[in-house]
Design a protein around this motif. Structure first.
Motif, PDB file in Angstrom:
ATOM      1  N   GLY A 225       0.814  -1.204   0.000  1.00 34.98           N
ATOM      2  CA  GLY A 225       0.000   0.000   0.000  1.00 34.98           C
ATOM      3  C   GLY A 225       0.853   1.262   0.000  1.00 34.98           C
ATOM      4  O   GLY A 225       0.567   2.229  -0.709  1.00 34.98           O
TER       5      GLY A 225
ATOM      6  N   TYR B 145      -6.352  -1.006  -1.762  1.00 34.78           N
ATOM      7  CA  TYR B 145      -7.464  -0.788  -0.836  1.00 34.78           C
ATOM      8  C   TYR B 145      -7.028  -0.102   0.456  1.00 34.78           C
ATOM      9  O   TYR B 145      -7.842   0.158   1.331  1.00 34.78           O
ATOM     10  CB  TYR B 145      -8.127  -2.130  -0.525  1.00 34.78           C
ATOM     11  N   SER B 146      -5.762   0.227   0.590  1.00 33.01           N
ATOM     12  CA  SER B 146      -5.304   0.855   1.838  1.00 33.01           C
ATOM     13  C   SER B 146      -5.983   2.213   2.016  1.00 33.01           C
ATOM     14  O   SER B 146      -6.369   2.875   1.045  1.00 33.01           O
ATOM     15  CB  SER B 146      -3.779   1.019   1.824  1.00 33.01           C
ATOM     16  N   ASN B 147      -6.130   2.644   3.264  1.00 36.68           N
ATOM     17  CA  ASN B 147      -6.802   3.920   3.565  1.00 36.68           C
ATOM     18  C   ASN B 147      -6.108   5.095   2.891  1.00 36.68           C
ATOM     19  O   ASN B 147      -6.769   6.000   2.346  1.00 36.68           O
ATOM     20  CB  ASN B 147      -6.842   4.143   5.077  1.00 36.68           C
ATOM     21  N   ASN B 148      -4.780   5.095   2.908  1.00 37.20           N
ATOM     22  CA  ASN B 148      -4.045   6.211   2.317  1.00 37.20           C
ATOM     23  C   ASN B 148      -4.272   6.305   0.805  1.00 37.20           C
ATOM     24  O   ASN B 148      -4.396   7.397   0.246  1.00 37.20           O
ATOM     25  CB  ASN B 148      -2.545   6.070   2.602  1.00 37.20           C
TER      26      ASN B 148
ATOM     27  N   ARG C  40      -6.944   5.203  -0.863  1.00 35.22           N
ATOM     28  CA  ARG C  40      -8.318   5.656  -1.118  1.00 35.22           C
ATOM     29  C   ARG C  40      -8.474   7.146  -0.814  1.00 35.22           C
ATOM     30  O   ARG C  40      -9.185   7.861  -1.525  1.00 35.22           O
ATOM     31  CB  ARG C  40      -9.298   4.816  -0.302  1.00 35.22           C
ATOM     32  N   ASN C  41      -7.807   7.606   0.220  1.00 33.40           N
ATOM     33  CA  ASN C  41      -7.869   9.041   0.528  1.00 33.40           C
ATOM     34  C   ASN C  41      -7.239   9.860  -0.599  1.00 33.40           C
ATOM     35  O   ASN C  41      -7.754  10.928  -0.977  1.00 33.40           O
ATOM     36  CB  ASN C  41      -7.141   9.323   1.846  1.00 33.40           C
TER      37      ASN C  41
ATOM     38  N   ASN D  17      -9.687   9.854  -3.559  1.00 31.95           N
ATOM     39  CA  ASN D  17     -10.840  10.717  -3.269  1.00 31.95           C
ATOM     40  C   ASN D  17     -10.472  12.192  -3.404  1.00 31.95           C
ATOM     41  O   ASN D  17     -11.266  13.017  -3.885  1.00 31.95           O
ATOM     42  CB  ASN D  17     -11.370  10.443  -1.859  1.00 31.95           C
TER      43      ASN D  17
ATOM     44  N   GLY E 138     -14.086  -0.124  -2.643  1.00 32.91           N
ATOM     45  CA  GLY E 138     -14.290   0.956  -1.684  1.00 32.91           C
ATOM     46  C   GLY E 138     -14.410   2.319  -2.316  1.00 32.91           C
ATOM     47  O   GLY E 138     -14.441   3.331  -1.603  1.00 32.91           O
TER      48      GLY E 138
END
Length: 367
Positions: free
Chosen positions: A215, A252-255, A257-258, A261, A272
Motif C-alpha cells: 500500500g 485498498y489501503s486507507n491512504n 483511497r484518501n 478521493n 471501496g
C-alpha cells in the motif's frame, strides 16, 4: 469408405435414396423413420453407395462383412457411446480399455458419430456474492458507454525469468528420441513488477515498481509518478478521466483511497470507491484479457538470461504495442459488449459462451 453395412442395408439405402429423388437430407430422415433400430448412415453414405452402384453395379466391398459381425460392431459402438455419455471427459485410451476395443476403432466410432474433443477453458471461480457486484458494474458501463474512452484502466503484472511455459507444446521432431531437456533456473531467479495503463487507444507505461507491491509503495507511485506518466494526456481529457484499478490489497489501503478521493473525487473505480470494481473480474479490463498476454508473448519469444535483458524486452514489447492504436481502441470498446454479455448470464462467466468481435490477443483481432 469408413462405414460397414450389410448387403441388405445397402440395398435399402439405394431404395430410400431413389424414393427421395436423390435428396440426401430427406434420405437420412426417411431411413431413420423406416429403420429406427438400425445405425443411421449420413448423407455422404447415401451418395457414395448410389454412385458406386451406378458405376460398377456393386456395393462397397465392406458389405462382405457378415450380419453377425455387423451385430458385434454395433454392440461395440453402443458400448463406446455409453462410456462417453457417462464420462464425457474420458480419454480414448481409457475408453478403449473399458470397452475392450482398439483405440483406433474408438477414434473412428467417435468421428462417425460426429463427436469431437473440445478443450476445457480455464475461468475464474466466482463466489455467490460476486454475481450482483459484477451485474451492478456492467449495468453502469451499459448506461455510461460514452465514458469508456475516458477510463484509464490500470494494473500491475510480474515478469519472471522463465515466464509462462506450456510444456504440452514443448517437443522436438526427430527420427530418434533426442532426449532434449528444458532448463529451470530455480537458483538464479529474477523478476520485474510493472504498472501499465490503457486509456482508449493509448498505452501508458510500463513503469517498474520496486520490489513487492505494498500500500505504501503504491501510494508513492500515485503521488510521485502517475502525473508524470500522464503528462501527454490533453488537459480536457484529464479533467474527465476516470481512474480504474482492481481490488488488490495495496489498492485498498486507507491512504490510497484518501489520495484517490482527493485527486479524482467520484471519478475512480476500485474496491471501496465511488464506482466499486467487482471482484474476480479480469474479463472486464483490457489489461487482463488483452495487454498482458500480448506483451508476454513478445517478451518470452526467446529465452531471457538476465534481468537487464528482461527489462529491455518489456520496454520493446510495450513500444510495439503502443504503436497499435487500433487494437488498443478495439480492446477498450469491447468492454461494452463484454458488459452486455455479462448481464445476459446474470453476472457469471461469459467468455466461454461469446464470440468476442472486438478484442486483441497477441496483436491479432479475434472474431
Amino acid at each position: 469408405m469408413p462405414y460397414i453395412f450389410s448387403h441388405r442395408e445397402y440395398a435399402d439405402m439405394v431404395f430410400v435414396y431413389g424414393f427421395c429423388n436423390g435428396n440426401t437430407v430427406r434420405s437420412v430422415e426417411e431411413y431413420r423413420r423406416r429403420f429406427p433400430n438400425r445405425r443411421i448412415p449420413n448423407r455422404q453414405v447415401f451418395q457414395s453407395v448410389f454412385t458406386r452402384a451406378g458405376e460398377s453395379g456393386m456395393f462397397p466391398s465392406a458389405s462382405i462383412v457378415s450380419e453377425k459381425q455387423q451385430g458385434l460392431s454395433l454392440e461395440h459402438e453402443e458400448n463406446i457411446l455409453d462410456v462417453v455419455e457417462n464420462n464425457p471427459g474420458i480419454s480414448t485410451r481409457r475408453m478403449a480399455i473399458q470397452s475392450e476395443i482398439p483405440q483406433t476403432m474408438v477414434w473412428k466410432t467417435l468421428k462417425r458419430q460426429g463427436l469431437n474433443a473440445f478443450h476445457l477453458q480455464k475461468v475464474q471461480n466466482l463466489q455467490e456474492g460476486d454475481y450482483p457486484l459484477r451485474l451492478q458494474f456492467c449495468q453502469w458501463i451499459r448506461e455510461n458507454r460514452r465514458l469508456l474512452k475516458c477510463i484509464l484502466f490500470s494494473d500491475e503484472a510480474q515478469f519472471t525469468r522463465d515466464g509462462i511455459n506450456n510444456y504440452h507444446n514443448n517437443h522436438r521432431w526427430s527420427n530418434e528420441n533426442p532426449h532434449a531437456t528444458q532448463e529451470h533456473n530455480f537458483q538464479h531467479r529474477f523478476s520485474i513488477n510493472v504498472w501499465c495503463g490503457i486509456l482508449n487507444d493509448q498505452l501508458f507505461g510500463p513503469f517498474v515498481l520496486d520490489g513487492r507491491l505494498t500500500g505504501e509503495g503504491y501510494l508513492h507511485f500515485l503521488e510521485d509518478h502517475l502525473e508524470e506518466i500522464l503528462d501527454d494526456v490533453p488537459l480536457n481529457i484529464r479533467q474527465r478521466m476516470i481512474f480504474q484499478h482492481d481490488g488488490a490489497p495495496p489498492h485498498y489501503s486507507n491512504n490510497v483511497r484518501n489520495f484517490l478521493n482527493t485527486h479524482f473525487g467520484d471519478r475512480w473505480i476500485g474496491r471501496g470507491g465511488p464506482h466499486p470494481w467487482p471482484p474476480i473480474s479480469p474479463d472486464l479490463t483490457p489489461l487482463d484479457f488483452c495487454l498482458w498476454g500480448w506483451m508476454k508473448s513478445l517478451v518470452y519469444a526467446r529465452k531471457v538470461d538476465t534481468r537487464d535483458a528482461l527489462l529491455d524486452r518489456i520496454l520493446n514489447a510495450a513500444a510495439f504495442i503502443r504503436a497499435n492504436h487500433r487494437s488498443l481502441k478495439l480492446a477498450t470498446r469491447s468492454i461494452y459488449k463484454r458488459a452486455n454479455k455479462c448481464i445476459e448470464v446474470g453476472g457469471g462467466i461469459f467468455e466461454n459462451v461469446m464470440r468476442i468481435n472486438a478484442t486483441c490477443f497477441f496483436g491479432l483481432l479475434v472474431s
